[in-house]
Design a protein around this motif. Sequence first.
Motif, PDB file in Angstrom:
ATOM      1  N   LYS A  32       0.838  -1.209   0.000  1.00  0.00           N
ATOM      2  CA  LYS A  32       0.000   0.000   0.000  1.00  0.00           C
ATOM      3  C   LYS A  32       0.863   1.245   0.000  1.00  0.00           C
ATOM      4  N   ARG A  33       1.888   1.261   0.857  1.00  0.00           N
ATOM      5  CA  ARG A  33       2.789   2.411   0.929  1.00  0.00           C
ATOM      6  C   ARG A  33       3.458   2.672  -0.412  1.00  0.00           C
ATOM      7  N   LEU A 155      -2.499  12.317   0.311  1.00  0.00           N
ATOM      8  CA  LEU A 155      -1.597  11.187   0.080  1.00  0.00           C
ATOM      9  C   LEU A 155      -0.434  11.183   1.066  1.00  0.00           C
ATOM     10  N   ILE A 156       0.174  12.344   1.275  1.00  0.00           N
ATOM     11  CA  ILE A 156       1.326  12.402   2.184  1.00  0.00           C
ATOM     12  C   ILE A 156       0.898  12.044   3.606  1.00  0.00           C
ATOM     13  N   GLU A 160       2.459   8.739   5.527  1.00  0.00           N
ATOM     14  CA  GLU A 160       3.086   8.817   6.851  1.00  0.00           C
ATOM     15  C   GLU A 160       2.421   7.854   7.832  1.00  0.00           C
ATOM     16  N   LYS A 161       1.102   7.782   7.773  1.00  0.00           N
ATOM     17  CA  LYS A 161       0.373   6.887   8.677  1.00  0.00           C
ATOM     18  C   LYS A 161       0.715   5.426   8.377  1.00  0.00           C
ATOM     19  N   VAL A 166       3.926   0.290   9.330  1.00  0.00           N
ATOM     20  CA  VAL A 166       4.941  -0.648   8.846  1.00  0.00           C
ATOM     21  C   VAL A 166       6.099  -0.724   9.838  1.00  0.00           C
ATOM     22  N   ASN A 167       6.554   0.428  10.307  1.00  0.00           N
ATOM     23  CA  ASN A 167       7.674   0.461  11.261  1.00  0.00           C
ATOM     24  C   ASN A 167       7.303  -0.195  12.592  1.00  0.00           C
TER      25      ASN A 167
END
Length: 211
Positions: A32-33, A155-156, A160-161, A166-167
């Motif tokens: 997705k990212r 989008l940005i 970020e979300k 992911v992290n």
Amino acid sequence: MAEEVKTTRLELIEMRGRIRLAKNGHKLLKQKRDVLVLEFFKIMKQAKDLRSELNERMKKAFEALAVAQAYHGILEMESITGVVQKAPPVQVETRNVMGVNIPSIRTEYVQKKAGQRGYSIQGSSAKIDEAAEAFEKSLEIALKLAETENALKRLIKEIEKTKRRVNALDYIMIPDLERKAKYIILRLEEMEREQFISLKTIKAKLEKEQA
């Protein structure tokens, strides 16, 4: 760790299931990212091109306005602009990109013909028509630019979300689940060894008693 995790085989099975689920979620979020980043850069290029085009069109529009004002005078121009019809209504639709609603601005008849602008053709000149047309073209580009810049902001924010999620999976949740699974395995192995030693001790005692 001993207080947090049940050291049973059922718990180990459930823990392994949670690890698989977390890794699948991690993979989907990364996909997705990546899609969102590609869309972001595509729209960013469009926004950059539109910004350059808008600057150029606004420059021409004000030059045309200056020519019309020099020809007709300020008072006559104010009189004409007072009867010019307002810009058409704007309708905002959306399209979905990986769960993000991207705005799409729709409007009709931004660029008008001379007789549709509200002022008298007999009381004006081609210079006024040229200025009006130049500003209409600028408005059309401005609407497209507003659409792209709004899309970039959304989008940005979503990128970020998604990146944070992911992290969190990458550095916190998955390693923590794997540590717990490893701990359960070690404890089960230790319990098996203890049980084996205990059984051997009991067997040796029984054999001694029988002898």
